[in-house]
Design a protein around this motif. Structure first.
Motif, PDB file in Angstrom:
ATOM      1  N   MET A 113      16.846 -42.239  49.638  1.00 22.06           N
ATOM      2  CA  MET A 113      16.928 -41.862  51.045  1.00 22.06           C
ATOM      3  C   MET A 113      17.733 -42.900  51.808  1.00 22.06           C
ATOM      4  O   MET A 113      17.927 -44.024  51.340  1.00 22.06           O
ATOM      5  CB  MET A 113      15.529 -41.734  51.650  1.00 22.06           C
ATOM      6  N   SER A 114      18.222 -42.530  53.002  1.00 19.05           N
ATOM      7  CA  SER A 114      18.952 -43.490  53.822  1.00 19.05           C
ATOM      8  C   SER A 114      18.014 -44.619  54.213  1.00 19.05           C
ATOM      9  O   SER A 114      16.790 -44.467  54.270  1.00 19.05           O
ATOM     10  CB  SER A 114      19.509 -42.800  55.066  1.00 19.05           C
ATOM     11  N   THR A 115      18.567 -45.779  54.520  1.00 22.02           N
ATOM     12  CA  THR A 115      17.764 -46.956  54.817  1.00 22.02           C
ATOM     13  C   THR A 115      16.954 -46.759  56.086  1.00 22.02           C
ATOM     14  O   THR A 115      17.475 -46.362  57.127  1.00 22.02           O
ATOM     15  CB  THR A 115      18.666 -48.184  54.976  1.00 22.02           C
ATOM     16  N   VAL A 116      15.670 -47.045  55.987  1.00 19.51           N
ATOM     17  CA  VAL A 116      14.768 -46.982  57.134  1.00 19.51           C
ATOM     18  C   VAL A 116      14.481 -48.412  57.579  1.00 19.51           C
ATOM     19  O   VAL A 116      14.028 -49.226  56.765  1.00 19.51           O
ATOM     20  CB  VAL A 116      13.451 -46.268  56.779  1.00 19.51           C
ATOM     21  N   ALA A 138      10.347 -40.194  54.006  1.00 17.53           N
ATOM     22  CA  ALA A 138       9.842 -41.533  54.289  1.00 17.53           C
ATOM     23  C   ALA A 138       8.400 -41.686  53.830  1.00 17.53           C
ATOM     24  O   ALA A 138       8.019 -42.719  53.262  1.00 17.53           O
ATOM     25  CB  ALA A 138       9.956 -41.817  55.785  1.00 17.53           C
ATOM     26  N   ILE A 139       7.581 -40.673  54.061  1.00 18.35           N
ATOM     27  CA  ILE A 139       6.179 -40.737  53.645  1.00 18.35           C
ATOM     28  C   ILE A 139       6.077 -40.848  52.131  1.00 18.35           C
ATOM     29  O   ILE A 139       5.328 -41.676  51.592  1.00 18.35           O
ATOM     30  CB  ILE A 139       5.412 -39.503  54.155  1.00 18.35           C
ATOM     31  N   SER A 140       6.850 -40.034  51.427  1.00 20.65           N
ATOM     32  CA  SER A 140       6.764 -40.022  49.973  1.00 20.65           C
ATOM     33  C   SER A 140       7.353 -41.279  49.349  1.00 20.65           C
ATOM     34  O   SER A 140       6.830 -41.797  48.354  1.00 20.65           O
ATOM     35  CB  SER A 140       7.483 -38.780  49.429  1.00 20.65           C
ATOM     36  N   ALA A 141       8.447 -41.802  49.935  1.00 24.38           N
ATOM     37  CA  ALA A 141       9.151 -42.937  49.317  1.00 24.38           C
ATOM     38  C   ALA A 141       8.609 -44.286  49.757  1.00 24.38           C
ATOM     39  O   ALA A 141       8.562 -45.230  48.955  1.00 24.38           O
ATOM     40  CB  ALA A 141      10.646 -42.842  49.639  1.00 24.38           C
ATOM     41  N   LEU A 142       8.205 -44.403  51.014  1.00 21.54           N
ATOM     42  CA  LEU A 142       7.853 -45.713  51.561  1.00 21.54           C
ATOM     43  C   LEU A 142       6.354 -45.974  51.590  1.00 21.54           C
ATOM     44  O   LEU A 142       5.928 -47.088  51.885  1.00 21.54           O
ATOM     45  CB  LEU A 142       8.436 -45.860  52.969  1.00 21.54           C
ATOM     46  N   VAL A 179       6.310 -44.821  62.304  1.00 23.55           N
ATOM     47  CA  VAL A 179       6.495 -44.344  63.668  1.00 23.55           C
ATOM     48  C   VAL A 179       7.131 -42.954  63.636  1.00 23.55           C
ATOM     49  O   VAL A 179       8.254 -42.790  63.175  1.00 23.55           O
ATOM     50  CB  VAL A 179       7.370 -45.316  64.486  1.00 23.55           C
ATOM     51  N   LEU A 180       6.391 -41.961  64.111  1.00 21.97           N
ATOM     52  CA  LEU A 180       6.889 -40.584  64.146  1.00 21.97           C
ATOM     53  C   LEU A 180       7.200 -40.110  65.562  1.00 21.97           C
ATOM     54  O   LEU A 180       7.942 -39.149  65.743  1.00 21.97           O
ATOM     55  CB  LEU A 180       5.869 -39.632  63.508  1.00 21.97           C
ATOM     56  N   GLY A 198      -0.286 -58.409  61.640  1.00 21.87           N
ATOM     57  CA  GLY A 198       0.448 -58.946  60.496  1.00 21.87           C
ATOM     58  C   GLY A 198       1.082 -57.909  59.603  1.00 21.87           C
ATOM     59  O   GLY A 198       1.643 -58.254  58.552  1.00 21.87           O
ATOM     60  N   GLY A 199       1.009 -56.632  59.967  1.00 26.47           N
ATOM     61  CA  GLY A 199       1.555 -55.573  59.127  1.00 26.47           C
ATOM     62  C   GLY A 199       3.028 -55.294  59.384  1.00 26.47           C
ATOM     63  O   GLY A 199       3.710 -56.029  60.112  1.00 26.47           O
ATOM     64  N   GLU A 200       3.509 -54.189  58.801  1.00 27.76           N
ATOM     65  CA  GLU A 200       4.899 -53.769  58.922  1.00 27.76           C
ATOM     66  C   GLU A 200       4.979 -52.440  59.669  1.00 27.76           C
ATOM     67  O   GLU A 200       4.053 -51.634  59.615  1.00 27.76           O
ATOM     68  CB  GLU A 200       5.541 -53.592  57.540  1.00 27.76           C
ATOM     69  N   VAL A 201       6.135 -52.226  60.318  1.00 25.00           N
ATOM     70  CA  VAL A 201       6.378 -50.983  61.042  1.00 25.00           C
ATOM     71  C   VAL A 201       7.648 -50.340  60.509  1.00 25.00           C
ATOM     72  O   VAL A 201       8.688 -51.006  60.379  1.00 25.00           O
ATOM     73  CB  VAL A 201       6.508 -51.240  62.561  1.00 25.00           C
ATOM     74  N   LEU A 202       7.573 -49.058  60.165  1.00 28.01           N
ATOM     75  CA  LEU A 202       8.704 -48.303  59.630  1.00 28.01           C
ATOM     76  C   LEU A 202       9.268 -47.419  60.731  1.00 28.01           C
ATOM     77  O   LEU A 202       8.531 -46.699  61.405  1.00 28.01           O
ATOM     78  CB  LEU A 202       8.245 -47.426  58.458  1.00 28.01           C
ATOM     79  N   LEU A 203      10.605 -47.449  60.896  1.00 26.93           N
ATOM     80  CA  LEU A 203      11.263 -46.727  61.987  1.00 26.93           C
ATOM     81  C   LEU A 203      12.309 -45.757  61.430  1.00 26.93           C
ATOM     82  O   LEU A 203      13.505 -46.068  61.380  1.00 26.93           O
ATOM     83  CB  LEU A 203      11.939 -47.728  62.936  1.00 26.93           C
ATOM     84  N   PRO A 204      11.889 -44.558  61.036  1.00 22.96           N
ATOM     85  CA  PRO A 204      12.838 -43.607  60.448  1.00 22.96           C
ATOM     86  C   PRO A 204      13.731 -42.904  61.450  1.00 22.96           C
ATOM     87  O   PRO A 204      14.598 -42.124  61.060  1.00 22.96           O
ATOM     88  CB  PRO A 204      11.932 -42.605  59.731  1.00 22.96           C
ATOM     89  N   GLY A 205      13.543 -43.135  62.758  1.00 26.34           N
ATOM     90  CA  GLY A 205      14.393 -42.503  63.760  1.00 26.34           C
ATOM     91  C   GLY A 205      13.747 -41.288  64.376  1.00 26.34           C
ATOM     92  O   GLY A 205      12.578 -40.969  64.116  1.00 26.34           O
ATOM     93  N   PRO A 206      14.488 -40.562  65.232  1.00 25.38           N
ATOM     94  CA  PRO A 206      13.935 -39.373  65.882  1.00 25.38           C
ATOM     95  C   PRO A 206      13.326 -38.418  64.869  1.00 25.38           C
ATOM     96  O   PRO A 206      13.854 -38.253  63.757  1.00 25.38           O
ATOM     97  CB  PRO A 206      15.151 -38.748  66.570  1.00 25.38           C
TER      98      PRO A 206
END
Length: 438
Positions: free
Chosen positions: A1-4, A189-193, A152-153, A172-180
């Motif tokens: 997938m494209s970089t998140v 993103a859910i399946s890969a990350l 983030v959805l 202390g966690g991480e936040v994933l920003l896949p975009g709109p």
């Protein structure tokens, strides 16, 4: 997938320190407001947290606002600095400032008003004890920790998505920003990350469960709110995700009221759970819900003392919603206010849309209402009296309203239905126009 983009707590902390130093160098002080209207990004989160942890209050606006609406809100907010859609400009320096352990304020968000004028929700700068209590309440309630990967959805200019992202980083966690939001991109993103937490609205859930290819097993907590969740959809989500992971809450930009665990929902399907810890809910003679909140959860409407006074009775606050509380302490909503449409989790107040439509020279008056929509929960529809061409009025609205507020249907009528006292009966319009089964 494209970089998140992945926002890591330690990396973000360095950027937060740079943002705080840049704000101080620009003369922005504790209690001042910082205006930002940018898409979700690591820079946006760093600037918001760098401001909050030095007592500067970020005013977070929708980057998609029409220019005139943004200008009006910017004037109202009276910010010391406006970084527009480029928060990264505050991260270019090498200087770093000291930060408090927790946010010393809450962001100021604008929520739509029944009079058509949007209201800023202002909490000011908190005492140190209240600031710690506020952060601890949120982190403990949802169990955020350094092992979390938060997806983030929803747009970060809304209060709940920003609150979840901020407190994940603070823990202390991480936040994933896949975009709109895009269902295919979110599913990937859910399946890969393998995120562990997310906040979403029922529209997101409807689109994702319809795909059938989402690998949900990594979630320990999926939290939804923002609009009523149809029972068949809720059961499908509960079936798809790990046991105990699907939670719900009822709240608003102003305040948080209930939490609904999976166990409570199975026992009381259709409810919105029980009072959030530290809260007490009751109803008045009109069936309006009031909630007693702790000191650190208090707010006022920015520069609107009359609206603030109407919302509070001592330590109790209301946002005007109607409901019931049963003998088990379980809260049931009896429909949102008549004047509120909830489309895709976004609150749309008819008066605000009507003010735009009524400003058209060929519109005499208009009435805006919601009709059921299988994807959005409700969609915004308008009836109007006047000679305006439907297509011309559609263009007029598109140029002046954000996407969620634009009517998805415009109906020219001879007159609007009214009560004996002259009030428009918005709830009669779907039936009159043959849209009640839509």
């Amino acid at each position: 997938m494209s970089t998140v983009p992945v926002v890591r707590s330690a990396d973000s902390e360095q950027d937060q320190r740079r943002a705080a130093a840049a704000l101080a160098a620009a003369g922005v002080r504790r209690g001042d407001r910082l205006l930002v209207s940018a898409a979700a990004s690591p820079a946006l989160l760093a600037v918001v947290l760098g401001a909050l942890r030095t007592g500067v209050v970020p005013v977070v606006l929708d980057p998609g606002l029409p220019a005139a609406e943004r200008a009006a809100l910017a004037e109202d907010a009276d910010a010391a600095l406006d970084v527009g859609d480029d928060p990264a400009q505050l991260l270019s320096g090498s200087e770093q400032a000291e930060l408090a352990d927790v946010p010393l304020a809450r962001p100021m968000h604008y929520t739509s008003g029944t009079t058509g004028r949007r209201k800023g929700v202002w909490s000011g700068v908190l005492t140190d004890d209240d600031a710690r209590a506020l952060a601890a309440e949120e982190i403990e309630l949802w169990g955020f920790d350094r092992y979390d990967r938060h997806l983030v959805l929803s747009p970060l200019h809304h209060s709940a998505p920003l609150r979840f992202a901020i407190h994940t980083l603070l823990a202390g966690g991480e936040v994933l920003l896949p975009g709109p939001f895009d269902a295919a991109r979110a599913a990937e993103a859910i399946s890969a990350l393998r995120p562990t937490t997310t906040f979403c609205v029922p529209t997101h859930l409807q689109r994702l469960t319809a795909r059938g290819d989402v690998e949900w097993s990594s979630f320990r907590r999926l939290v939804h709110a923002g609009a009523p969740c149809p029972e068949p959809l809720k059961r499908a989500v509960l079936e798809a995700l790990p046991e105990g992971s699907v939670w719900e809450f009822y709240g608003s930009t102003e305040a948080q009221f209930t939490v609904c665990s999976p166990e409570d929902w199975f026992a009381f399907p259709g409810s919105v759970g029980r009072a959030r810890p530290g809260r007490r809910l009751e109803t008045d003679e009109r069936g309006q819900l009031w909630c007693a909140v702790p000191r650190w959860a208090r707010f006022e409407y920015w520069r609107a003392p009359e609206k603030t006074a109407a919302a509070w009775r001592g330590e109790r606050v209301t946002v005007g919603d109607l409901g019931r509380i049963d003998d088990d302490g379980v809260v049931w909503l009896d429909g949102r206010r008549e004047d509120l449409v909830i489309s895709g989790g976004v609150n749309v107040y008819p008066a605000e849309v009507e003010a735009v439509l009524d400003a058209h020279p060929d519109v005499v008056e208009s009435a805006v209402f919601g009709v059921p929509d299988p994807e959005w929960g409700q969609r915004v529809v308008a009836a109007y009296v006047g000679d305006a061409d439907v297509q011309e009025l559609t263009t007029w609205a598109r140029e002046r309203l954000g996407a969620a507020k634009r009517p998805k249907g415009l109906h020219q009528v001879e007159e609007l239905p009214r009560t004996s006292t002259g009030k428009v009966r918005r709830l009669d319009l779907p039936g009159a126009l043959g849209l009640d089964g839509a």
